[in-house]
Design an enzyme around this catalytic site. Structure first.
Site, PDB file in Angstrom:
ATOM      1  N   HIS A  90      48.408  49.084  38.933  1.00  0.00           N
ATOM      2  CA  HIS A  90      47.899  49.122  37.561  1.00  0.00           C
ATOM      3  C   HIS A  90      48.966  49.791  36.685  1.00  0.00           C
ATOM      4  O   HIS A  90      49.667  50.694  37.147  1.00  0.00           O
ATOM      5  CB  HIS A  90      46.590  49.909  37.520  1.00  0.00           C
ATOM      6  N   GLU A 147      47.752  42.097  32.961  1.00  0.00           N
ATOM      7  CA  GLU A 147      47.315  43.281  32.225  1.00  0.00           C
ATOM      8  C   GLU A 147      48.357  43.651  31.180  1.00  0.00           C
ATOM      9  O   GLU A 147      49.221  44.502  31.433  1.00  0.00           O
ATOM     10  CB  GLU A 147      47.151  44.439  33.210  1.00  0.00           C
TER      11      GLU A 147
HETATM   12  P1  PGA Z   1      40.386  48.407  28.997  1.00  0.00           P
HETATM   13  O1  PGA Z   1      41.158  48.655  30.368  1.00  0.00           O
HETATM   14  O2  PGA Z   1      39.265  47.444  29.300  1.00  0.00           O
HETATM   15  O3  PGA Z   1      39.871  49.769  28.606  1.00  0.00           O
HETATM   16  O4  PGA Z   1      41.353  47.843  28.043  1.00  0.00           O
HETATM   17  C1  PGA Z   1      41.546  47.564  31.120  1.00  0.00           C
HETATM   18  C2  PGA Z   1      42.342  47.956  32.309  1.00  0.00           C
HETATM   19  O5  PGA Z   1      42.939  49.038  32.328  1.00  0.00           O
HETATM   20  O6  PGA Z   1      42.387  47.194  33.263  1.00  0.00           O
END
Ligand code: PGA
Length: 217
Positions: A90, A147
């Site tokens: 991540h 992401e």
């Molecule tokens: P968010 O986070 O939905 O708060 O934008 C998404 C993520 O970190 O995968």
């Protein structure tokens, strides 16, 4: 079937997690609804979460096997809790903890050895370098989450058009893998992303049970 991941990150204590489960109630969806609590909460709530119909995942995994690695959580530590997915690489892990593509590749190896499905998170710039760090034979065994940094936790979701383009790039590199999108997904925009991909990775909107329930259709 689509995949809807709720990533609590390092939020919630035990009471908060139990309250959340109570508020959410039973999963009522044809999709796979995956809950990603902090490691310590996982042990405390996995039975209740499974009974409610959730599938379980972790937000990270040690790059090492079980052993003398103080503070690390290995795949062996997860045994017996019916964990299916491991989110790996991540952007918050890469940014705050200095994880490299190679670290993520090592984690993918540990996950696959343990029979966990690795969900490899990438932004556009490192799709290629991340794939290059993996063994060829591992690529097709991953799920990949697009992401975009600009969309995570900002309320500025990426356009669906752009997401489609990046999904295509990911498939070019990884092969016919499942692709999901994460970044400011909420009950109002979730349908658009489910139309073009296999699922979503939800952070902020997963913290509130009612909101997560509204998008876990
Ligand atoms: P968010 O986070 O939905 O708060 O934008 C998404 C993520 O970190 O995968």
């Amino acid at each position: 079937m689509k995949y809807i991941f709720g990533n609590w990150k390092s939020n919630k204590n035990l009471n908060g997690a139990l309250e959340w489960l109570k508020d959410f109630g039973k999963v009522n969806s044809d999709n796979e609804i995956v809950l990603l609590p902090a490691f310590n909460l996982l042990g405390a709530i996995y039975e209740k979460a499974r009974e409610a119909g959730f599938v379980l995942g972790v937000q990270d995994l040690s790059s090492m096997a079980a052993g003398s690695y103080t503070g690390a959580v290995s795949a062996v530590n997860l045994e017996g809790m019916e964990v299916k997915y491991a989110i790996l690489g991540h952007s918050e892990r890469r940014h705050h903890f200095g994880e490299t593509d190679q670290d993520v590749a090592n984690k993918v190896e540990r996950a696959l050895e343990a029979g966990l499905v690795p969900v490899v998170c990438v932004d556009e710039e490192y799709i290629f370098s991340q794939a290059a760090a993996l063994e060829q034979s591992q690529l097709s065994k991953c799920m990949v989450a697009y992401e975009p940094l600009s969309a995570i936790g900002t309320g500025e979701e990426m356009s669906v058009k752009k997401v489609e383009v990046v999904f295509a790039q990911i498939k070019k590199v990884f092969g016919e893998v499942k692709v999901i999108y994460g970044g400011s997904v909420n009950p109002d925009n979730v349908d658009e992303y489910l139309l073009v991909g296999d699922g979503v990775l939800v952070g902020t909107a997963s913290l509130d049970a009612k909101e997560f329930s509204a998008l876990s259709k």
